[in-house]
Design an enzyme around this catalytic site. Structure first.
Site, PDB file in Angstrom:
ATOM      1  CB  CYS A  10      -0.921   0.020   1.217  1.00 23.18           C
ATOM      2  SG  CYS A  10      -2.371  -1.049   1.050  1.00 23.18           S
ATOM      3  CG  HIS A  49      -4.770  -4.120   1.961  1.00 25.18           C
ATOM      4  ND1 HIS A  49      -3.389  -4.201   2.076  1.00 25.18           N
ATOM      5  CD2 HIS A  49      -5.276  -5.025   2.837  1.00 25.18           C
ATOM      6  CE1 HIS A  49      -3.092  -5.108   2.991  1.00 25.18           C
ATOM      7  NE2 HIS A  49      -4.220  -5.623   3.468  1.00 25.18           N
ATOM      8  CG  ASN A  89       4.350 -17.655  -2.275  1.00 25.19           C
ATOM      9  OD1 ASN A  89       4.316 -18.665  -2.965  1.00 25.19           O
ATOM     10  ND2 ASN A  89       5.416 -16.885  -2.203  1.00 25.19           N
ATOM     11  CG  HIS A 100      -1.455  -5.479  -0.919  1.00 23.74           C
ATOM     12  ND1 HIS A 100      -1.731  -4.140  -0.648  1.00 23.74           N
ATOM     13  CD2 HIS A 100      -1.861  -5.693  -2.187  1.00 23.74           C
ATOM     14  CE1 HIS A 100      -2.301  -3.582  -1.703  1.00 23.74           C
ATOM     15  NE2 HIS A 100      -2.378  -4.498  -2.660  1.00 23.74           N
ATOM     16  CG  HIS A 102       2.378 -10.323  -3.801  1.00 23.85           C
ATOM     17  ND1 HIS A 102       1.942 -10.320  -2.492  1.00 23.85           N
ATOM     18  CD2 HIS A 102       3.437 -11.183  -3.840  1.00 23.85           C
ATOM     19  CE1 HIS A 102       2.707 -11.121  -1.767  1.00 23.85           C
ATOM     20  NE2 HIS A 102       3.612 -11.666  -2.561  1.00 23.85           N
ATOM     21  CG  HIS A 104       5.902 -13.979  -6.729  1.00 23.15           C
ATOM     22  ND1 HIS A 104       7.003 -13.420  -6.128  1.00 23.15           N
ATOM     23  CD2 HIS A 104       5.020 -14.222  -5.727  1.00 23.15           C
ATOM     24  CE1 HIS A 104       6.806 -13.335  -4.820  1.00 23.15           C
ATOM     25  NE2 HIS A 104       5.603 -13.813  -4.552  1.00 23.15           N
TER      26      HIS A 104
HETATM   27  P1  AMP Z   1       5.539 -13.397  -0.764  1.00 24.08           P
HETATM   28  O1  AMP Z   1       6.452 -14.357  -0.085  1.00 24.08           O
HETATM   29  O2  AMP Z   1       4.723 -14.056  -1.854  1.00 24.08           O
HETATM   30  O3  AMP Z   1       4.686 -12.622   0.215  1.00 24.08           O
HETATM   31  O4  AMP Z   1       6.463 -12.396  -1.549  1.00 24.08           O
HETATM   32  C1  AMP Z   1       6.791 -11.123  -1.143  1.00 24.08           C
HETATM   33  C2  AMP Z   1       7.771 -10.598  -2.156  1.00 24.08           C
HETATM   34  O5  AMP Z   1       7.854  -9.190  -2.011  1.00 24.08           O
HETATM   35  C3  AMP Z   1       9.195 -11.147  -2.007  1.00 24.08           C
HETATM   36  O6  AMP Z   1       9.597 -11.753  -3.228  1.00 24.08           O
HETATM   37  C4  AMP Z   1      10.024  -9.906  -1.680  1.00 24.08           C
HETATM   38  O7  AMP Z   1      11.306  -9.939  -2.250  1.00 24.08           O
HETATM   39  C5  AMP Z   1       9.173  -8.789  -2.251  1.00 24.08           C
HETATM   40  N1  AMP Z   1       9.344  -7.482  -1.623  1.00 24.08           N
HETATM   41  C6  AMP Z   1       9.358  -7.192  -0.291  1.00 24.08           C
HETATM   42  N2  AMP Z   1       9.495  -5.861  -0.097  1.00 24.08           N
HETATM   43  C7  AMP Z   1       9.566  -5.300  -1.322  1.00 24.08           C
HETATM   44  C8  AMP Z   1       9.713  -3.956  -1.798  1.00 24.08           C
HETATM   45  N3  AMP Z   1       9.820  -2.930  -0.942  1.00 24.08           N
HETATM   46  N4  AMP Z   1       9.758  -3.747  -3.132  1.00 24.08           N
HETATM   47  C9  AMP Z   1       9.663  -4.794  -3.993  1.00 24.08           C
HETATM   48  N5  AMP Z   1       9.502  -6.077  -3.622  1.00 24.08           N
HETATM   49  C10 AMP Z   1       9.459  -6.326  -2.313  1.00 24.08           C
HETATM   50 ZN    ZN Z   2      -1.833  -3.242   1.200  1.00 26.73          ZN
END
Ligand code: AMP
Ligand code: ZN
Length: 111
Positions: A10, A49, A89, A100, A102, A104
């Site tokens: 966010c 969110h 995940n 939040h 996302h 990959h």
């Molecule tokens: P997950 O384990 O699916 O929750 O993945 C979270 C992902 O967010 C990981 O691959 C992190 O490397 C990535 N991540 C965490 N903080 C940041 C950030 N500030 N900017 C970009 N990616 C991030």
């Molecule tokens: Zn969020």
């Protein structure tokens, strides 16, 4: 949107935290993963969110549809359309760290 103050994504969406943004629309943002697991590793994120896929609602149908399209378009933009992986995940025990939603997008496994 429904910004959650303690949520890193966010904060990226509201530009309180920096990120290398590669795509943005009214409802979606995409930026490079800070700790990439592949040469191309992008996170595609709804601006709303939503905690994870378990929490999506009927009203999120349009967002979920756009995410698929954005994934496909970004794969082309980064020239990985012939071979890429998309993963989500969902939940702590499935390695979700940021709560939040996302996606990959990963590619270029061999260079
Ligand atoms: P997950 O384990 O699916 O929750 O993945 C979270 C992902 O967010 C990981 O691959 C992190 O490397 C990535 N991540 C965490 N903080 C940041 C950030 N500030 N900017 C970009 N990616 C991030
Ligand atoms: Zn969020």
């Amino acid at each position: 949107m429904n910004e959650k103050k303690d949520c890193i994504f966010c904060q990226i969406i509201s530009r309180k935290l920096p990120a290398e943004i590669v795509f943005e629309s009214e409802k979606i943002i995409a930026f490079k993963d800070i700790n990439p697991s592949a040469p191309v590793h992008i996170l595609v994120v709804p601006k709303k969110h939503i905690k994870n896929l378990s929490e999506v609602k009927e009203e999120d149908k349009e967002i979920l549809g756009e995410i698929q399209l954005v994934l496909s378009n970004l794969a082309k933009k980064f020239k990985i359309e012939d071979a890429f992986k998309v993963s989500v995940n969902n939940g702590k025990e499935a390695d979700q760290v940021i709560f939040h939603l996302h996606y990959h997008l990963m590619g270029k496994f061999k260079s």
